[in-house]
Structure formats: C-alpha cells, structure tokens
Motif scaffolding. Structure first.
Motif, mmCIF file in Angstrom:
data_model
loop_
_atom_site.group_PDB
_atom_site.id
_atom_site.type_symbol
_atom_site.label_atom_id
_atom_site.label_comp_id
_atom_site.label_asym_id
_atom_site.label_seq_id
_atom_site.Cartn_x
_atom_site.Cartn_y
_atom_site.Cartn_z
ATOM 1 N N ASN A 171 43.087 -9.387 18.442
ATOM 2 C CA ASN A 171 42.893 -10.266 19.597
ATOM 3 C C ASN A 171 42.727 -11.726 19.180
ATOM 4 N N LYS A 172 43.002 -12.000 17.892
ATOM 5 C CA LYS A 172 42.897 -13.344 17.324
ATOM 6 C C LYS A 172 41.467 -13.873 17.371
ATOM 7 N N GLU A 173 40.518 -12.930 17.327
ATOM 8 C CA GLU A 173 39.098 -13.286 17.303
ATOM 9 C C GLU A 173 38.585 -13.179 15.871
#
Length: 333
Positions: A171-173
């Motif tokens: 989630n690109k977190e």
C-alpha cells in the motif's frame, strides 16, 4: 554609502575578482570600478591608485590574481583564475548529486546552487545539469542527511548506534520492522552503492555484519557506549558483496564466457584472479560474500556463467533456477 573604508573596499574587490572573473573573463580597473558603482551607487568615491594598492596587498596575501597586458601603454586586465575545483570536477559533483536517489529534489537543487558558487558566475552558467532530476526516484525523507551526519560522527568516535528500520508495503506505507523495535549496532562504515547510501554495521542481536539503507532508518541515536577500534577495509568489503546483501565470506570459483571479462574486471578489479580455461571461457577465483544477492547477480548472465565451487553455492543457484522454471510451468498449465 559614498565612501568605503580600506577594509570594505579590499573585501569587495576580492569578492568581485573571485565571483566575476576567470581565465576567460578579465576586468580592467574601469570594469572593477563599474562593479563597485553597481553595488554602492554611482556616487561612490573610488581612487584607481587605491584599487591598484589593494590588488598588490591581495597578491602579497597569496590571493591569486593574474595580470595581463597585451602591449605597453594598453590597459591591464585582472582576474582570479585559481580554483579549488576544475570545471570538469564540478560537473562530476553536480551529476553525482542529481543522480543520487537518497537526496531529496529540493536538497538537490540547493546543493547544485552551492556547487556553482565554487566557480565564477560565468563558468557557473556552463554547469547546467543535463541529468534530469526525476522526483519519482528521489528520496522524500529529509532525515537522510541528518542520519548520514550522525552516523559519520558515530563511526569517527566509535560509538554504538540504535535505530528503527523499515520498508514500504504493497500500500506504499512505510512499516517499521520488528514491530518498531530498536536495532543496536556497531557502525563500521558508510558506502554509496547503486545510488543509495548504506550503513555497514555489526548487528549484535545476530552477531553478524549487516547492511542498512540509510533512507530506511528512523530515530537514529548515538549512544555513549564505545567500542574498540578495528581495521575495516570498506572498498575490499563492498567489492565482495552483491546488491548489498549480507552473508558469509567464502572462496568462489566461477566459469565465465570471455564476453564478460570487462564486467568481471569492473566488479573485482584488474588484480582479480582470472585464468583462461579454453578458447571461449575463463575462470574467476575470488573471495565473496555468498548470499541471495550473489545468486541473483550470477543469474543475470544466464548460460554465460557457471558456478564451479563451492557446492553450497551451486545448490543455491540450481534451486533458484528450478523455482523460476516452476513459476513459468504453472502459468503454462
């Protein structure tokens, strides 16, 4: 201001010569006078004899000033030509900064502006960077430069460091590893590999050397605990690693096709143990960090590279090839 005192005038003269002149741009006394007028207004009081005296004093103080006069009776031309960096060296610095992924886009522009101040304004215009500053591959963390400074200090003072470490998820977190737990390490060196800065450190929890991308560090803290000095050859160590994967150092023997000779020299250096095997192949014998990184590196060369030893590395490579084949066989089914 209509009149400058002697110190102000000399300092301004030095600044004019340093910033505005070079081997291609030389100023007469009239040109220098015009520079003063642009700075302090047309009414500024100047005496050419005073400027000549200032030039003599600067030369006596070892400030480089070149004086050219084509013919007797013609005006003299003055310039500051000595620079700490050659123009091509500044170009290399700018290209390196523009290419470095760990430097943010804003910091890149700021550093390039500073580098350009190391030469004259005329030469600075020639330093236009041709490498596109792609913000999509630049680091977004401004903490990198602070971490680099802290880690250099810790290495110099031989102090143990703690930090948190993490990676991005699907989630690109950014997610911290070990549930945000602290890593406690003995910092050995910093190295710049594949456009990223890495910390090479001894990780106490696993009793082994590991590598950490500095842009993935968080909350770096220099402790008061010191460790004993030990010699660590950074260049030798980095040359034995592949894609900055950690692992155990072992002797390896690889057969390569002759087409890869320059690749091997680039990686292992001209002193590498390279011996001709037959008309098409040579054998490299070297100490290397055996890891998944080495396996991935070897597979880059397909059938142009074959592991001869150790047997453990042969097994790792063949297992990875089998796993790759299995992936494609399932898709074909």
């Amino acid at each position: 201001m209509n009149r400058l005192d002697n110190k102000q005038r000399m300092l301004k003269l030095m600044e004019i010569l340093r910033d505005q002149t070079d081997e291609e741009n030389e100023y007469t006394l009239d040109d220098i006078t015009e520079c003063f007028k642009k700075e302090y207004g047309p009414e500024v009081k100047l005496n050419k004899n005073s400027i000549r005296d200032d030039i003599d004093h600067l030369i006596e103080s070892n400030f480089d000033i070149t004086i050219n006069q084509e013919k007797e009776g013609m005006p003299k031309f003055y310039s500051h030509q000595y620079r700490l960096f050659e123009l091509y060296e500044l170009r290399m610095l700018i290209d390196a900064v523009a290419s470095a992924r760990f430097i943010t886009k804003d910091e890149t522009k700021q550093l390039i502006r500073k580098i350009k101040k190391l030469t004259s304004i005329h030469h600075a215009k020639k330093l236009h960077n041709e490498i596109l500053i792609d913000s999509s591959v630049k680091s977004e963390s401004k903490l990198v430069r602070l971490a680099i400074n802290d880690l250099h200090e810790a290495i110099s003072e031989r102090k143990i460091v703690t930090f948190q470490y993490g990676r991005y998820n699907l989630n690109k977190e950014f997610v911290l590893s070990h549930n945000g737990g602290q890593y406690r390490v003995k910092p050995l060196a910093l190295t710049w590999v594949n456009d990223f800065y890495y910390l090479i450190a001894y990780y106490f929890a696993k009793e082994e050397i590991r590598h950490y991308r500095i842009d993935r560090l968080r909350n770096v803290n220099i402790t008061e605990e010191q460790f004993a000095y030990e010699l660590f050859d950074v260049s030798k160590y980095v040359s034995s690693t592949f894609h900055m994967y950690a692992g155990s150092e072992e002797w390896i023997k690889i057969r390569f096709h002759n087409d890869l000779i320059n690749v091997i020299i680039d990686k292992f250096g001209r002193d590498a143990d390279i011996r001709k095997l037959d008309e098409d192949h040579f054998v490299l014998t070297a100490k290397a960090i055996v890891s998944n990184g080495l396996v991935k590196w070897l597979l880059n060369w397909g059938n142009q590279a074959k592991v001869l030893s150790p047997s453990s590395l042969i097994d790792q490579v063949t297992n990875e090839i089998s796993n790759m084949m299995a992936v494609y066989e399932k898709e074909m089914d």
